[in-house]
Design a protein around this motif. Structure first.
Motif, PDB file in Angstrom:
ATOM      1  N   ASP A  81      48.734  27.739  36.927  1.00 30.88           N
ATOM      2  CA  ASP A  81      48.911  28.826  35.965  1.00 30.88           C
ATOM      3  C   ASP A  81      48.603  28.318  34.562  1.00 30.88           C
ATOM      4  N   MET A  82      49.099  27.126  34.259  1.00 32.90           N
ATOM      5  CA  MET A  82      48.884  26.558  32.930  1.00 32.90           C
ATOM      6  C   MET A  82      47.405  26.252  32.699  1.00 32.90           C
ATOM      7  N   GLU A  83      46.716  25.789  33.731  1.00 30.96           N
ATOM      8  CA  GLU A  83      45.284  25.534  33.585  1.00 30.96           C
ATOM      9  C   GLU A  83      44.542  26.819  33.245  1.00 30.96           C
ATOM     10  N   ARG A  84      44.847  27.887  33.954  1.00 27.76           N
ATOM     11  CA  ARG A  84      44.193  29.165  33.689  1.00 27.76           C
ATOM     12  C   ARG A  84      44.609  29.680  32.309  1.00 27.76           C
ATOM     13  N   ALA A  85      45.874  29.501  31.964  1.00 28.67           N
ATOM     14  CA  ALA A  85      46.374  29.948  30.662  1.00 28.67           C
ATOM     15  C   ALA A  85      45.690  29.190  29.525  1.00 28.67           C
ATOM     16  N   ASP A  86      45.552  27.886  29.678  1.00 31.08           N
ATOM     17  CA  ASP A  86      44.866  27.088  28.652  1.00 31.08           C
ATOM     18  C   ASP A  86      43.385  27.445  28.577  1.00 31.08           C
ATOM     19  N   ARG A  87      42.788  27.719  29.734  1.00 29.22           N
ATOM     20  CA  ARG A  87      41.381  28.143  29.754  1.00 29.22           C
ATOM     21  C   ARG A  87      41.228  29.475  29.007  1.00 29.22           C
ATOM     22  N   ALA A  88      42.190  30.373  29.180  1.00 29.14           N
ATOM     23  CA  ALA A  88      42.144  31.667  28.483  1.00 29.14           C
ATOM     24  C   ALA A  88      42.162  31.477  26.968  1.00 29.14           C
ATOM     25  N   VAL A  89      42.979  30.537  26.494  1.00 25.96           N
ATOM     26  CA  VAL A  89      43.019  30.270  25.047  1.00 25.96           C
ATOM     27  C   VAL A  89      41.680  29.715  24.577  1.00 25.96           C
ATOM     28  N   GLU A  90      41.080  28.842  25.353  1.00 25.52           N
ATOM     29  CA  GLU A  90      39.741  28.331  25.001  1.00 25.52           C
ATOM     30  C   GLU A  90      38.731  29.474  24.944  1.00 25.52           C
ATOM     31  N   ILE A  91      38.803  30.378  25.897  1.00 25.99           N
ATOM     32  CA  ILE A  91      37.900  31.538  25.926  1.00 25.99           C
ATOM     33  C   ILE A  91      38.105  32.378  24.665  1.00 25.99           C
ATOM     34  N   LEU A 101      38.665  37.437  31.147  1.00 23.80           N
ATOM     35  CA  LEU A 101      37.670  36.422  31.507  1.00 23.80           C
ATOM     36  C   LEU A 101      38.299  35.231  32.225  1.00 23.80           C
ATOM     37  N   ALA A 102      39.556  34.936  31.952  1.00 28.97           N
ATOM     38  CA  ALA A 102      40.235  33.850  32.650  1.00 28.97           C
ATOM     39  C   ALA A 102      40.399  34.151  34.139  1.00 28.97           C
ATOM     40  N   ALA A 122      38.049  36.047  35.802  1.00 32.96           N
ATOM     41  CA  ALA A 122      36.735  36.535  36.239  1.00 32.96           C
ATOM     42  C   ALA A 122      36.429  36.153  37.683  1.00 32.96           C
ATOM     43  N   ASP A 123      36.872  34.981  38.096  1.00 31.80           N
ATOM     44  CA  ASP A 123      36.599  34.510  39.457  1.00 31.80           C
ATOM     45  C   ASP A 123      37.284  35.358  40.527  1.00 31.80           C
ATOM     46  N   GLU A 124      38.239  36.187  40.142  1.00 33.32           N
ATOM     47  CA  GLU A 124      38.992  36.983  41.116  1.00 33.32           C
ATOM     48  C   GLU A 124      38.731  38.478  41.026  1.00 33.32           C
ATOM     49  N   LEU A 125      37.920  38.912  40.068  1.00 30.98           N
ATOM     50  CA  LEU A 125      37.849  40.351  39.791  1.00 30.98           C
ATOM     51  C   LEU A 125      36.586  41.055  40.275  1.00 30.98           C
ATOM     52  N   GLY A 126      35.565  40.340  40.674  1.00 34.64           N
ATOM     53  CA  GLY A 126      34.371  40.988  41.194  1.00 34.64           C
ATOM     54  C   GLY A 126      33.576  41.752  40.151  1.00 34.64           C
TER      55      GLY A 126
END
Length: 147
Positions: free
Chosen positions: A21-31, A44-45, A47-51
């Protein structure tokens, strides 16, 4: 278990998050720091799950920079998290309950749901910076998706 013990346990669980969760959360902040608004960053964080393409997700989130209605409404990060939940799971009543819980947990973490309140526009007291709103929205969205 006493009410006070349950309350402390709930507060502790809000602070804890799974490592992924933290990895995705940190990636979202980078985005977000790559010229995207808070809503777009959350979308966008996931994106890999939304099609959907990244461009479609950017377009979907574009009206929510500064939250809904230019700070007058709901935080854009929270809007993005609720959109992710709806796009990923359209299971009716359960999804609506999870969306309500996501909102409640976000408010517990951040102190408000309205962008202007979070940023302290009217009070001069910031409750939660945008980066933390994005992180918290992603963490709570992940929790809701696992429910």
């Amino acid at each position: 278990m006493s009410l006070e013990t349950r309350k402390r346990a709930g507060e502790k669980s809000l602070r804890l998050a799974r490592e992924d969760d933290m990895e995705r959360a940190d990636r979202a902040v980078e985005i977000k720091h790559s010229k995207n608004n808070c809503c777009q960053a959350v979308l966008l964080a996931f994106a890999d799950e939304l099609g959907m393409t990244e461009e479609q997700l950017r377009q979907l989130g574009s009206p929510f920079g500064l939250g809904m209605g230019a700070m007058e409404g709901t935080c854009g990060a929270l809007v993005g998290a609720e959109m992710v939940l709806g796009l990923a799971r359209s299971d009716g009543g359960q999804m609506r309950r999870d969306a309500s819980e996501l909102l409640d947990r976000f408010v517990e973490r951040c102190g408000a749901e309205r962008c202007a309140d979070l940023k302290g526009r009217d009070t001069g007291v910031m409750l939660c910076p945008c980066d933390d709103c994005v992180r918290n929205a992603v963490i709570e969205c992940e929790r809701a998706l696992r429910a």
